[in-house]
Scaffold this motif. Structure first.
Motif, short mmCIF file in Angstrom:
data_model
loop_
_atom_site.label_atom_id
_atom_site.label_comp_id
_atom_site.label_asym_id
_atom_site.label_seq_id
_atom_site.Cartn_x
_atom_site.Cartn_y
_atom_site.Cartn_z
N ASP A 10 0.81 -1.22 0.00
CA ASP A 10 0.00 0.00 0.00
C ASP A 10 0.84 1.27 0.00
O ASP A 10 0.38 2.32 -0.44
CB ASP A 10 -0.93 0.03 1.22
CG ASP A 10 -2.04 -1.00 1.12
OD1 ASP A 10 -2.27 -1.51 0.00
OD2 ASP A 10 -2.66 -1.28 2.15
N ASN A 11 2.08 1.20 0.49
CA ASN A 11 2.87 2.41 0.69
C ASN A 11 4.18 2.45 -0.08
O ASN A 11 4.95 3.39 0.09
CB ASN A 11 3.17 2.57 2.18
CG ASN A 11 1.92 2.81 2.97
OD1 ASN A 11 1.30 3.85 2.86
ND2 ASN A 11 1.51 1.82 3.75
N GLU A 22 8.63 6.04 3.54
CA GLU A 22 7.18 5.91 3.61
C GLU A 22 6.76 4.52 4.11
O GLU A 22 5.87 4.39 4.93
CB GLU A 22 6.53 6.17 2.24
CG GLU A 22 6.61 7.60 1.78
CD GLU A 22 7.90 7.93 1.04
OE1 GLU A 22 8.81 7.06 0.99
OE2 GLU A 22 8.00 9.03 0.51
N ALA A 26 4.90 3.60 7.64
CA ALA A 26 3.62 2.87 7.62
C ALA A 26 3.70 1.60 8.47
O ALA A 26 2.76 1.27 9.20
CB ALA A 26 3.25 2.52 6.18
N LEU A 77 1.54 11.33 3.15
CA LEU A 77 1.64 10.15 4.01
C LEU A 77 0.93 10.36 5.34
O LEU A 77 0.21 9.47 5.81
CB LEU A 77 3.12 9.81 4.25
CG LEU A 77 3.37 8.55 5.07
CD1 LEU A 77 2.92 7.33 4.29
CD2 LEU A 77 4.83 8.44 5.43
N LYS A 80 -2.74 10.11 4.75
CA LYS A 80 -3.15 8.74 4.44
C LYS A 80 -3.19 7.86 5.69
O LYS A 80 -4.11 7.07 5.87
CB LYS A 80 -2.18 8.14 3.43
CG LYS A 80 -2.49 6.73 3.01
CD LYS A 80 -1.48 6.28 1.98
CE LYS A 80 -1.77 4.88 1.52
NZ LYS A 80 -0.76 4.41 0.57
N LEU A 81 -2.20 8.03 6.57
CA LEU A 81 -2.11 7.18 7.76
C LEU A 81 -2.85 7.75 8.96
O LEU A 81 -2.98 7.07 9.98
CB LEU A 81 -0.64 6.96 8.13
CG LEU A 81 0.21 6.21 7.11
CD1 LEU A 81 1.65 6.15 7.56
CD2 LEU A 81 -0.34 4.82 6.86
#
Length: 91
Positions: A10-11, A22, A26, A77, A80-81
């Motif tokens: 995914d990252n 990244e 993650a 990032l 997203k997280l």
């Protein structure tokens, strides 16, 4: 338990990327979330609390590096997280 391969895919930046900043952030975020859930049930587990603090520090250092080198990637990032960012001056 976290699905490490899913987090990596995914990252990742490219097809064979497994160690970029990244991906590391993650993976640390997934481990931190998992350990936080454990500590909700086991409040007296001091050894795991220390491990959580160490992981948070490592993630914070990686995020500072990413913010310095690739600010747009840092913003993407953290959004997203779901990681909170400190008040920074927009570059």
């Amino acid at each position: 338990m976290i699905d490490k391969q899913q987090v990596i895919t995914d990252n990742q930046r490219g097809a064979s990327d497994t160690g970029s900043t990244e991906v590391q952030v993650a993976l640390l975020t997934a481990r931190i979330n998992n350990l936080s859930a454990h500590l909700q049930a086991n409040k007296k587990d001091k050894h795991s609390q220390r491990g959580l603090q160490l992981m948070n520090g490592q993630r914070r250092r990686l995020l500072k590096y990413l913010e310095r080198t690739d600010y747009d990637g840092y913003i993407a990032l953290t959004d997203k997280l779901g990681i909170r960012r400190g008040q920074r001056i927009v570059k």
